[in-house]
Design a protein around this motif. Sequence first.
Motif, short mmCIF file in Angstrom:
data_model
loop_
_atom_site.label_atom_id
_atom_site.label_comp_id
_atom_site.label_asym_id
_atom_site.label_seq_id
_atom_site.Cartn_x
_atom_site.Cartn_y
_atom_site.Cartn_z
N PHE A 146 0.75 -1.21 0.03
CA PHE A 146 -0.06 0.08 0.02
C PHE A 146 0.81 1.18 -0.05
CE2 PHE A 146 -2.32 3.25 2.78
CZ PHE A 146 -3.14 3.66 1.90
N VAL A 147 0.69 2.05 -0.94
CA VAL A 147 1.35 3.23 -1.11
C VAL A 147 0.41 4.65 -0.72
CG1 VAL A 147 2.62 5.02 -2.66
CG2 VAL A 147 2.87 2.55 -2.82
N MET A 148 0.92 5.49 -0.01
CA MET A 148 0.24 6.78 0.55
C MET A 148 1.34 7.81 0.16
SD MET A 148 -1.61 8.26 3.66
CE MET A 148 -3.09 7.09 3.76
N ALA A 149 1.04 8.29 -1.08
CA ALA A 149 1.90 9.32 -1.44
C ALA A 149 1.36 10.73 -1.13
CB ALA A 149 2.04 9.43 -3.32
N THR A 150 2.34 11.79 -0.67
CA THR A 150 1.86 13.15 -0.21
C THR A 150 2.57 14.04 -1.34
OG1 THR A 150 3.52 13.72 1.32
CG2 THR A 150 2.04 12.27 2.14
N GLN A 151 1.65 15.21 -1.39
CA GLN A 151 2.43 16.22 -2.04
C GLN A 151 1.64 17.59 -1.54
OE1 GLN A 151 1.35 15.80 -6.47
NE2 GLN A 151 -0.68 16.51 -6.19
N ASN A 152 2.53 18.64 -1.63
CA ASN A 152 2.29 20.07 -0.96
C ASN A 152 1.71 20.74 -2.27
OD1 ASN A 152 1.95 22.77 -0.04
ND2 ASN A 152 4.25 22.52 0.66
N PRO A 153 0.28 21.17 -2.09
CA PRO A 153 -0.55 21.85 -3.02
C PRO A 153 -0.23 23.24 -3.31
CG PRO A 153 -1.83 21.80 -1.22
CD PRO A 153 -0.74 21.09 -0.95
N ILE A 154 0.65 23.74 -2.46
CA ILE A 154 1.03 25.42 -2.36
C ILE A 154 2.28 25.56 -3.24
CG2 ILE A 154 1.51 27.12 -0.93
CD1 ILE A 154 -1.40 26.20 -0.82
N GLU A 155 3.38 24.65 -2.97
CA GLU A 155 4.67 25.21 -3.56
C GLU A 155 4.77 24.30 -4.98
OE1 GLU A 155 7.78 24.17 -0.83
OE2 GLU A 155 7.00 25.08 0.73
N TYR A 156 5.07 25.11 -6.12
CA TYR A 156 5.23 24.58 -7.18
C TYR A 156 6.69 24.71 -7.76
CZ TYR A 156 0.10 24.25 -7.13
OH TYR A 156 -1.08 24.06 -6.81
N GLU A 157 7.51 25.60 -7.26
CA GLU A 157 8.89 25.67 -7.53
C GLU A 157 9.57 24.56 -7.39
OE1 GLU A 157 12.35 29.01 -7.34
OE2 GLU A 157 10.53 29.36 -6.08
N GLY A 158 10.35 24.08 -8.45
CA GLY A 158 11.33 23.12 -8.13
C GLY A 158 10.33 21.64 -8.02
N THR A 159 9.37 21.48 -8.58
CA THR A 159 8.32 20.36 -8.52
C THR A 159 8.09 19.89 -9.89
OG1 THR A 159 6.31 21.42 -8.56
CG2 THR A 159 7.28 20.92 -6.38
N TYR A 160 7.70 18.51 -9.83
CA TYR A 160 7.31 17.90 -11.22
C TYR A 160 5.84 17.29 -11.14
CZ TYR A 160 12.51 17.79 -11.51
OH TYR A 160 13.61 18.23 -11.79
N PRO A 161 4.92 18.06 -11.69
CA PRO A 161 3.56 17.80 -11.38
C PRO A 161 3.51 16.22 -11.93
CG PRO A 161 3.54 19.84 -12.54
CD PRO A 161 5.13 19.30 -12.52
N LEU A 162 2.72 15.35 -11.18
CA LEU A 162 2.27 14.02 -11.52
C LEU A 162 1.27 14.07 -13.05
CD1 LEU A 162 1.15 12.59 -8.46
CD2 LEU A 162 3.56 12.37 -9.25
#
Length: 321
Positions: A146-162
């Motif tokens: 079971f995978v629970m993945a998290t992501q921050n919805p506020i910071e977009y700099e330096g991220t790779y959208p899924l």
Amino acid sequence: MSQSAFMLNNKISDVIKNINRVMVGKEEVAILSLVSLLAKGHVLLEDVPGVGKTMLVRTLAKSLNCEFKRIQFTPDLLPSDVTGVSIYNPKTTEFEFRPGPILGNIVLADEINRTSPKTQSSLLEGMEEASITVDGQSVPLKKPFFVMATQNPIEYEGTYPLPEAQLDRFLLKLKMGYPTYQEEMEMLDRTSGKHPIDTIDSVMTLEELAAVQEEVGEVYVDRTIQQYIVSLTSATREHEDVYLGVSPRGSMALMKAAKAYAYVYDRDYVVPDDVQYVADFVLAHRLILTSEANFEGVTPEDIVRQLVEATNVPVKRNVSE
């Protein structure tokens, strides 16, 4: 229909009690996380840091006596850091496989959108195939997985959208939200001494969890409920604000989640309320809206709620009618 209208399955209630001893005011997220686990799916948890995402996963793993692994995704993380690597042993003159953190039962993929698509795809393979490929060899993952993945919805700099293909692999997308004033005060009281997670014990074995997952698969879904599910997902493909609607995989995901939700509330059959309740969490992240809809502030959750209200609920009629 309100959750309180049903009683939790006895096998599930002890797990929820454990989580409630550690987490304050997060019972809905805990139940939905269990729904995904029992349906052999995975969860994308999107929220700001510090609201208890990691603690929820740790508590779930400890309650179920599962091996917990955590992957902190960073821009320089390599696929081998996730899957593991074969290392040459000069004593045996052979290569030995050193498993990566994906070889756990419950895996927290923290800030998954901070790593490159190449590394994201190494996790995607395990989620979809229940196995990984290392040096050309297929390595099966542990069960349950079971995978629970998290992501921050506020910071977009330096991220790779899924990408959409990877979002579609998550059975549910959840948000935790900030606690109320009273809940936050209770959190301070609980953590002023020994942390509550240190006081809980496992309430289910791996074998019992595997048996429950099989029981969830046997939950009955009437033909009319299947038609209702397909009507909902088909409607997303025809909505004027939707550029790309829910795929057939989404229909299967909605049925799996509804079956697990029914089981959690101690029923061996699915009712329309089950489908309606989980629809928002199953379907919203699978929708791509038009640029006009995004500009007007329409959200995927808005679309799902519209379609749930507009789609006729199946009614079982007697043959004599």
